[in-house]
Design an enzyme around this catalytic site. Sequence first.
Site, mmCIF file in Angstrom:
data_model
loop_
_atom_site.group_PDB
_atom_site.id
_atom_site.type_symbol
_atom_site.label_atom_id
_atom_site.label_comp_id
_atom_site.label_asym_id
_atom_site.label_seq_id
_atom_site.Cartn_x
_atom_site.Cartn_y
_atom_site.Cartn_z
ATOM 1 N N ALA A 72 0.875 -1.171 0.000
ATOM 2 C CA ALA A 72 0.000 0.000 0.000
ATOM 3 C C ALA A 72 0.914 1.222 0.000
ATOM 4 O O ALA A 72 2.089 1.130 0.388
ATOM 5 C CB ALA A 72 -0.888 -0.014 1.234
ATOM 6 N N GLY A 118 0.703 -4.958 0.824
ATOM 7 C CA GLY A 118 -0.489 -5.038 -0.024
ATOM 8 C C GLY A 118 -0.236 -5.759 -1.344
ATOM 9 O O GLY A 118 -1.171 -6.296 -1.939
ATOM 10 N N GLU A 121 -0.582 -9.292 -0.480
ATOM 11 C CA GLU A 121 -2.009 -9.514 -0.186
ATOM 12 C C GLU A 121 -2.828 -9.577 -1.478
ATOM 13 O O GLU A 121 -3.777 -10.355 -1.581
ATOM 14 C CB GLU A 121 -2.512 -8.407 0.747
ATOM 15 N N GLU A 141 4.863 -5.063 7.264
ATOM 16 C CA GLU A 141 4.101 -3.985 7.912
ATOM 17 C C GLU A 141 4.535 -3.675 9.342
ATOM 18 O O GLU A 141 4.537 -2.510 9.744
ATOM 19 C CB GLU A 141 2.596 -4.322 7.916
HETATM 20 N N1 COA Z 1 4.664 3.285 -0.824
HETATM 21 C C1 COA Z 1 5.075 4.452 -1.349
HETATM 22 N N2 COA Z 1 6.207 4.581 -2.040
HETATM 23 C C2 COA Z 1 6.978 3.492 -2.168
HETATM 24 C C3 COA Z 1 6.626 2.238 -1.641
HETATM 25 C C4 COA Z 1 5.400 2.165 -0.933
HETATM 26 N N3 COA Z 1 4.962 1.018 -0.417
HETATM 27 N N4 COA Z 1 7.606 1.350 -1.927
HETATM 28 C C5 COA Z 1 8.523 2.014 -2.627
HETATM 29 N N5 COA Z 1 8.161 3.306 -2.782
HETATM 30 C C6 COA Z 1 8.888 4.366 -3.469
HETATM 31 C C7 COA Z 1 10.094 4.802 -2.672
HETATM 32 O O1 COA Z 1 9.711 5.755 -1.677
HETATM 33 C C8 COA Z 1 10.962 5.406 -3.743
HETATM 34 O O2 COA Z 1 10.491 6.696 -4.058
HETATM 35 P P1 COA Z 1 11.534 7.901 -4.328
HETATM 36 O O3 COA Z 1 12.294 7.473 -5.541
HETATM 37 O O4 COA Z 1 10.640 9.073 -4.555
HETATM 38 O O5 COA Z 1 12.393 7.993 -3.114
HETATM 39 C C9 COA Z 1 10.676 4.527 -4.949
HETATM 40 O O6 COA Z 1 9.451 3.855 -4.671
HETATM 41 C C10 COA Z 1 11.760 3.445 -5.155
HETATM 42 O O7 COA Z 1 11.912 2.743 -3.925
HETATM 43 P P2 COA Z 1 13.343 2.584 -3.186
HETATM 44 O O8 COA Z 1 13.047 2.305 -1.742
HETATM 45 O O9 COA Z 1 14.239 3.722 -3.505
HETATM 46 O O10 COA Z 1 13.861 1.272 -3.941
HETATM 47 P P3 COA Z 1 14.856 0.178 -3.340
HETATM 48 O O11 COA Z 1 15.220 -0.701 -4.480
HETATM 49 O O12 COA Z 1 15.938 0.789 -2.540
HETATM 50 O O13 COA Z 1 13.956 -0.683 -2.312
HETATM 51 C C11 COA Z 1 11.972 -1.837 -1.599
HETATM 52 C C12 COA Z 1 12.849 -1.407 -2.785
HETATM 53 C C13 COA Z 1 10.705 -2.489 -2.162
HETATM 54 C C14 COA Z 1 12.720 -2.854 -0.718
HETATM 55 C C15 COA Z 1 11.619 -0.594 -0.745
HETATM 56 O O14 COA Z 1 11.101 0.427 -1.616
HETATM 57 C C16 COA Z 1 10.586 -0.834 0.321
HETATM 58 O O15 COA Z 1 10.918 -1.388 1.363
HETATM 59 N N6 COA Z 1 9.323 -0.412 0.092
HETATM 60 C C17 COA Z 1 8.296 -0.476 1.085
HETATM 61 C C18 COA Z 1 7.767 -1.901 1.230
HETATM 62 C C19 COA Z 1 6.722 -1.965 2.328
HETATM 63 O O16 COA Z 1 6.988 -1.753 3.482
HETATM 64 N N7 COA Z 1 5.479 -2.290 1.937
HETATM 65 C C20 COA Z 1 4.382 -2.417 2.833
HETATM 66 C C21 COA Z 1 3.629 -1.152 2.895
HETATM 67 S S1 COA Z 1 2.250 -1.283 3.989
#
Ligand code: COA
Length: 265
Positions: A72, A118, A121, A141
């Site tokens: 999400a 999400g 999910e 989460e």
């Molecule tokens: N919501 C909003 N934005 C998100 C996102 C999310 N769930 N997941 C990634 N993004 C955005 C990042 O903020 C980043 O934006 P920016 O370029 O403006 O800074 C962009 O997507 C790229 O992500 P980044 O974190 O730089 O890539 P990465 O390769 O270093 O890491 C992940 C990839 C997936 C490991 C990492 O983005 C992450 O942990 N995301 C969140 C996952 C999460 O907790 N999901 C559950 C949400 S309830």
Amino acid sequence: MTPPSEAPEFEHLSYQVEDRVAIVTLRRPQALNALNQDALIELADVVEVIAQDPEVRVAIFTGEGRAFVAGADIGEIAALQDVFAAREFAILGQSVFNEIAALPLPTIAAINGYALGGGLELALACDLRVASTKARLGLPEVGLGIIPGFGGTQRLPRLVGRGRALDLIFTGRHLSAEEALSLGLVNRVGEDALETAKELAAVILRNGPVALALAKEAVGRGENLDLQEALEIEADLFGLACATQDMREGTRAFLEKRTPQFRGE
Ligand code: COA
């Protein structure tokens, strides 16, 4: 002849139908396809389109780029003002995923990259999951101080068992495709998730469409019942299957040693 399917326009996803297979591709590259409210509403709309398109026999959900869906949208979660708004957000996600789960045809998540929160999910709301070798799956989460709210605390334990689900939920760790396969969280792993999902869809498409819908209904309705009640549902749906033209065609084709031509009726 069935008229060609329309291709409605969406902002956060694309929709196409190829050889009776609907392909929904999440597209929010700036956020690794994270689901904001608008994307969730578009998902609900596209599910409605799929449900009403007689051409579609299997639906595949996938993501563009290096993510399936990275969860999400954390920006939207951070901005949730109160308990009620947060609860509504969870109910929105749950209801969209319930609609996917209720589609009367086989659904496949083609997990091409990150399927977190999400995203996992969404994949859990599909009937089958195939993953690319690069996929990473998890429910992270608790690391954000929240819990899975789009069905993860319920669908994951039902699929892999309570202990395995709580391990993933408590640690928030990312699983590789191979580990997800060994847990039964994904059904197949391939180099390219979408190609692997299309291959799986092609095998499914050889079978009777009404039978597929009835089999899905039997499994779904029986899941939370005691065995005897569930077997009664199975017998009723078996009866319905035997009243279809597809049953006539399928059994006749076997006896005549030819390939059945199912019409879904
Ligand atoms: N919501 C909003 N934005 C998100 C996102 C999310 N769930 N997941 C990634 N993004 C955005 C990042 O903020 C980043 O934006 P920016 O370029 O403006 O800074 C962009 O997507 C790229 O992500 P980044 O974190 O730089 O890539 P990465 O390769 O270093 O890491 C992940 C990839 C997936 C490991 C990492 O983005 C992450 O942990 N995301 C969140 C996952 C999460 O907790 N999901 C559950 C949400 S309830």
